[in-house]
Design a protein around this motif. Structure first.
Motif, PDB file in Angstrom:
ATOM      1  N   PRO A 361       0.822  -1.214   0.000  1.00 40.25           N
ATOM      2  CA  PRO A 361       0.000   0.000   0.000  1.00 40.25           C
ATOM      3  C   PRO A 361       0.855   1.264   0.000  1.00 40.25           C
ATOM      4  O   PRO A 361       1.838   1.338   0.744  1.00 40.25           O
ATOM      5  CB  PRO A 361      -0.799  -0.103   1.312  1.00 40.25           C
ATOM      6  CG  PRO A 361      -0.727  -1.543   1.701  1.00 40.25           C
ATOM      7  CD  PRO A 361       0.591  -2.040   1.204  1.00 40.25           C
ATOM      8  N   PRO A 362       0.503   2.268  -0.803  1.00 44.59           N
ATOM      9  CA  PRO A 362       1.209   3.547  -0.781  1.00 44.59           C
ATOM     10  C   PRO A 362       0.738   4.399   0.396  1.00 44.59           C
ATOM     11  O   PRO A 362       0.419   5.578   0.255  1.00 44.59           O
ATOM     12  CB  PRO A 362       0.840   4.177  -2.125  1.00 44.59           C
ATOM     13  CG  PRO A 362      -0.505   3.625  -2.431  1.00 44.59           C
ATOM     14  CD  PRO A 362      -0.531   2.230  -1.864  1.00 44.59           C
ATOM     15  N   ILE A 363       0.677   3.756   1.557  1.00 41.38           N
ATOM     16  CA  ILE A 363       0.229   4.404   2.789  1.00 41.38           C
ATOM     17  C   ILE A 363       1.291   4.140   3.853  1.00 41.38           C
ATOM     18  O   ILE A 363       1.551   2.976   4.186  1.00 41.38           O
ATOM     19  CB  ILE A 363      -1.125   3.846   3.268  1.00 41.38           C
ATOM     20  CG1 ILE A 363      -2.166   3.880   2.154  1.00 41.38           C
ATOM     21  CG2 ILE A 363      -1.628   4.625   4.489  1.00 41.38           C
ATOM     22  CD1 ILE A 363      -3.475   3.181   2.516  1.00 41.38           C
ATOM     23  N   PRO A 364       1.927   5.174   4.396  1.00 42.74           N
ATOM     24  CA  PRO A 364       2.966   4.944   5.416  1.00 42.74           C
ATOM     25  C   PRO A 364       2.442   4.135   6.604  1.00 42.74           C
ATOM     26  O   PRO A 364       1.311   4.337   7.058  1.00 42.74           O
ATOM     27  CB  PRO A 364       3.347   6.366   5.839  1.00 42.74           C
ATOM     28  CG  PRO A 364       3.006   7.226   4.667  1.00 42.74           C
ATOM     29  CD  PRO A 364       1.776   6.606   4.072  1.00 42.74           C
ATOM     30  N   ASN A 365       3.265   3.187   7.057  1.00 40.20           N
ATOM     31  CA  ASN A 365       3.001   2.377   8.253  1.00 40.20           C
ATOM     32  C   ASN A 365       1.886   1.344   8.079  1.00 40.20           C
ATOM     33  O   ASN A 365       1.408   0.794   9.069  1.00 40.20           O
ATOM     34  CB  ASN A 365       2.683   3.271   9.462  1.00 40.20           C
ATOM     35  CG  ASN A 365       3.800   4.239   9.776  1.00 40.20           C
ATOM     36  OD1 ASN A 365       4.965   3.869   9.765  1.00 40.20           O
ATOM     37  ND2 ASN A 365       3.437   5.496  10.034  1.00 40.20           N
ATOM     38  N   TYR A 420      -3.882  -6.890   6.302  1.00 42.27           N
ATOM     39  CA  TYR A 420      -3.197  -5.602   6.404  1.00 42.27           C
ATOM     40  C   TYR A 420      -3.532  -4.914   7.728  1.00 42.27           C
ATOM     41  O   TYR A 420      -4.639  -5.039   8.247  1.00 42.27           O
ATOM     42  CB  TYR A 420      -3.591  -4.707   5.227  1.00 42.27           C
ATOM     43  CG  TYR A 420      -3.003  -5.170   3.915  1.00 42.27           C
ATOM     44  CD1 TYR A 420      -1.734  -4.769   3.535  1.00 42.27           C
ATOM     45  CD2 TYR A 420      -3.713  -6.028   3.077  1.00 42.27           C
ATOM     46  CE1 TYR A 420      -1.181  -5.205   2.332  1.00 42.27           C
ATOM     47  CE2 TYR A 420      -3.168  -6.465   1.888  1.00 42.27           C
ATOM     48  CZ  TYR A 420      -1.901  -6.049   1.521  1.00 42.27           C
ATOM     49  OH  TYR A 420      -1.356  -6.492   0.339  1.00 42.27           O
ATOM     50  N   TYR A 421      -2.544  -4.184   8.222  1.00 39.82           N
ATOM     51  CA  TYR A 421      -2.717  -3.500   9.500  1.00 39.82           C
ATOM     52  C   TYR A 421      -1.909  -2.205   9.496  1.00 39.82           C
ATOM     53  O   TYR A 421      -0.962  -2.034   8.716  1.00 39.82           O
ATOM     54  CB  TYR A 421      -2.263  -4.389  10.665  1.00 39.82           C
ATOM     55  CG  TYR A 421      -0.843  -4.887  10.545  1.00 39.82           C
ATOM     56  CD1 TYR A 421       0.244  -4.107  10.968  1.00 39.82           C
ATOM     57  CD2 TYR A 421      -0.558  -6.141   9.996  1.00 39.82           C
ATOM     58  CE1 TYR A 421       1.548  -4.542  10.858  1.00 39.82           C
ATOM     59  CE2 TYR A 421       0.749  -6.590   9.876  1.00 39.82           C
ATOM     60  CZ  TYR A 421       1.794  -5.789  10.300  1.00 39.82           C
ATOM     61  OH  TYR A 421       3.085  -6.225  10.178  1.00 39.82           O
ATOM     62  N   GLY A 426       4.740  -0.326  17.625  1.00 34.04           N
ATOM     63  CA  GLY A 426       4.749  -1.759  17.870  1.00 34.04           C
ATOM     64  C   GLY A 426       3.381  -2.410  17.936  1.00 34.04           C
ATOM     65  O   GLY A 426       3.283  -3.636  17.988  1.00 34.04           O
ATOM     66  N   SER A 427       2.316  -1.619  17.950  1.00 37.07           N
ATOM     67  CA  SER A 427       0.954  -2.164  18.001  1.00 37.07           C
ATOM     68  C   SER A 427       0.363  -2.236  16.594  1.00 37.07           C
ATOM     69  O   SER A 427       0.569  -1.336  15.778  1.00 37.07           O
ATOM     70  CB  SER A 427       0.061  -1.288  18.886  1.00 37.07           C
ATOM     71  OG  SER A 427       0.550  -1.258  20.209  1.00 37.07           O
ATOM     72  N   LYS A 428      -0.370  -3.312  16.341  1.00 38.74           N
ATOM     73  CA  LYS A 428      -0.990  -3.514  15.038  1.00 38.74           C
ATOM     74  C   LYS A 428      -2.492  -3.234  15.123  1.00 38.74           C
ATOM     75  O   LYS A 428      -3.182  -3.817  15.966  1.00 38.74           O
ATOM     76  CB  LYS A 428      -0.753  -4.946  14.549  1.00 38.74           C
ATOM     77  CG  LYS A 428       0.704  -5.306  14.331  1.00 38.74           C
ATOM     78  CD  LYS A 428       0.840  -6.750  13.864  1.00 38.74           C
ATOM     79  CE  LYS A 428       2.304  -7.121  13.637  1.00 38.74           C
ATOM     80  NZ  LYS A 428       2.449  -8.529  13.175  1.00 38.74           N
ATOM     81  N   PHE A 429      -2.976  -2.361  14.230  1.00 42.31           N
ATOM     82  CA  PHE A 429      -4.402  -2.047  14.160  1.00 42.31           C
ATOM     83  C   PHE A 429      -4.920  -2.540  12.804  1.00 42.31           C
ATOM     84  O   PHE A 429      -4.589  -1.976  11.764  1.00 42.31           O
ATOM     85  CB  PHE A 429      -4.637  -0.543  14.312  1.00 42.31           C
ATOM     86  CG  PHE A 429      -4.158   0.016  15.628  1.00 42.31           C
ATOM     87  CD1 PHE A 429      -5.010   0.036  16.729  1.00 42.31           C
ATOM     88  CD2 PHE A 429      -2.863   0.502  15.766  1.00 42.31           C
ATOM     89  CE1 PHE A 429      -4.582   0.547  17.944  1.00 42.31           C
ATOM     90  CE2 PHE A 429      -2.420   1.017  16.977  1.00 42.31           C
ATOM     91  CZ  PHE A 429      -3.283   1.036  18.075  1.00 42.31           C
TER      92      PHE A 429
END
Length: 567
Positions: A361-365, A420-421, A426-429
């Motif tokens: 994804p072209p989305i940071p993080n 995808y998250y 360090g936390s994954k959403f």
């Protein structure tokens, strides 16, 4: 001949030839990757391991001839060196080059070396000389390691690096320590377990073609009942072939060495010739009507990188390597859509570059654990921006529908193993949650503002995704008819395809994130005017290559002039 479309027949023909010369692992490696065919639909995919084994059977005796002397030390040292180098390559490759690491001999050789170590050990120390208590403990550990790997590994497990060591070492322990007196030996010597073992090679050969052809026939709609039937059929055919093919060929009184070689050569020649003939005849496309052939031709009609040339920066391509770029396309495979425009842009004096990676994804993080290659993509973007000082226009495009809409996960071509998250401290959403989606959209907005301050920004709204665009399903619809599809593909419509409301909503949200001074190209307005999507052009050609990627001719005709007006 009755089931496969022309493009599928071409792939099957190549695999027949590759299997015949023990090179199917190399073929499947070259055809794997982001746009590779799902392995579940390749009838001979399982033969990759036979090719690896055959390559080993040719090379290992040569190694013995080269290293054998009065002392076996040279052989042992050579094997140890191969084991270490191969294992290091496998561990590195399982993350950096997972397809090559999975299929090729150099990254699998260490596993075969473990088998060699077992054989050499038992030549020196027969099982009967090993302490029974030691045999009991180690055979149990070996059995546990194998069961553990079966139950705990999944499609996201990196392989064949250090994770492959667990079942491989488990097998080694069982071979070395599983004496008749041990509990594990008694378990594995049970009558029905032995019976399964006897027919296991035949079952191995039968199961994949049966399952693959069933999935092809049903358009990947194999239910529980059919799956159970295929399992039973696999067992039945395995018993027949074990009894009437395997067993007689193992009997030297029936088939001697010369007979074995004769039948092997005849068999290999037959399958290679058949594969070559079908490939030469272009997949026997005369089996189908012209309209079906037109639809089938769209399947996997992909261009990237096309006329672009690779640079020294990973994943970065340029149209003209000798000149700095004026336009940078950044994103995932939906940015790669626009590579066919590079020549057209060049005619107007623009040199274009593409920094893209499928599934990233072209989305940071925002990440997915199965796409390790995505890590560092934004660092590479900064690298490109620092080295290319003439960039005046930056185009951002991505399959936002694939990452940020629930609907995308229900279509047939999206791998449900992707998860995808948004990563924050360090936390994954998860992007399937409202919180994860919100964080991802805010991250995208900040990124667009940052890019807008560096160059003229153009954001291309995501094109719609769905089964109705997929030429594979369109072709099967033409063959199987409306009744089958109405029952099994409820969202499929060859005409009057209404764009999904989730995708309309997401498209509007992304448009609102685009800075005021930047441009936004609304792909939905182009493909789905008045929310009714077209799946064919005026000449009856499907405009997509699968359920979410546009074909080169369509991109050229619909997007080229629009982009030129903005540069």
């Amino acid at each position: 001949m009755f089931l496969l479309l022309p493009n599928e027949m071409l792939d099957f023909s190549k695999s027949l030839m590759a299997v015949s010369v023990f090179a199917s692992n190399i073929l499947f490696w070259t055809e794997s990757g982001y746009f590779g065919i799902s392995s579940e639909l390749i009838p001979l995919i399982h033969t990759w391991s036979l090719s690896v084994e055959e390559q080993f059977y040719v090379l290992y005796p040569l190694l013995i001839l080269l290293t054998w002397s009065n002392s076996r030390c040279r052989l042992y040292l050579s094997l140890l060196a191969i084991f270490i180098i191969s294992f290091i390559l496998a561990q590195w490759g399982s993350h950096a080059r997972p397809d090559a690491a999975f299929y090729l001999l150099p990254t699998r050789a260490w596993e075969l070396c473990v088998g060699v170590f077992a054989a050499l050990f038992l030549l020196q120390v027969p099982q009967k000389k090993i302490n029974i208590f030691l045999c009991e403990i180690n055979s149990f550990i070996g059995f546990f390691l194998i069961i553990y790997s079966v139950l705990s590994y999944n499609s996201l497990t990196p392989f064949p690096g250090i994770y492959a060591l667990v079942p491989t070492f488990g097998s080694f322990l069982i071979i070395i320590f599983c004496r008749k007196e041990t509990l594990i030996s008694k378990l594995l010597s049970a009558k029905y377990i032995v019976f399964i073992g006897l027919i296991s090679y035949s079952a191995y050969l039968w199961h994949q073609p049966l399952l693959a052809f069933a999935k092809i026939y049903t358009v990947n709609k194999v239910g529980f009942g059919l799956s159970l039937g295929l399992v039973l059929l696999t067992f039945f055919l395995s018993i027949i072939t074990y009894k009437y093919i395997e067993t007689p060929f193992r009997n030297k009184n029936i088939f001697g060495r010369n007979s074995i070689f004769f039948f092997s050569i005849v068999g290999l020649f037959f399958f290679f010739s058949t594969g070559w003939l079908w490939y030469y005849k272009n997949g026997l496309n005369e089996r189908y009507s012209p309209d079906i052939l037109v639809a089938a031709k769209a399947i996997d009609d992909w261009y990237y990188p096309g006329d672009l040339s690779k640079t020294k920066i990973d994943k970065f391509y340029k149209y003209d390597l000798s000149k700095p770029i004026d336009i940078l396309f950044f994103g995932d495979s939906h940015a790669e859509h626009f590579a066919p425009l590079a020549e057209q842009l060049s005619d107007f004096g623009f040199n274009s570059g593409f920094l893209t990676s499928g599934g990233c994804p072209p989305i940071p993080n925002v990440y997915d654990d199965s796409h390790s290659k995505c890590i560092g993509l934004f660092d590479q973007l900064n690298n490109v921006l620092s080295k290319e000082n003439n960039i005046k226009n930056i185009v951002i495009s991505g399959c936002f529908n694939c990452y940020l809409t629930d609907y995308s996960w229900s279509i047939s071509g999206v791998d449900r193993s992707y998860s995808y998250y948004y990563l924050e401290e360090g936390s994954k959403f998860s992007l399937s949650s409202i919180k994860g989606t919100s964080k991802a959209l805010k991250s995208l907005q900040s990124f667009l503002v940052e890019i807008d301050n560096k160059a003229n920004l153009v954001v291309i709204g995501d094109n719609p995704v769905g089964d109705s665009f997929d030429p594979f399903l369109i072709t099967n619809y033409m063959i199987k008819g409306e009744h089958y599809f109405a029952k099994n593909f409820q969202d499929f419509s060859i005409n009057n395809n209404v764009v999904n409301s989730d995708q309309v909503k997401l498209n509007n949200n992304i448009q609102m994130l685009v800075p005021v001074n930047a441009a936004f190209i609304n792909s939905l307005d182009i493909i789905c005017p008045d929310n009714i999507c077209t799946t064919f052009d005026e000449n009856g050609r499907p405009i997509y290559k699968d359920n979410n990627h546009m074909r080169p001719f369509f991109v050229k005709s619909k997007f080229g002039d629009l982009l030129l007006e903005l540069f």
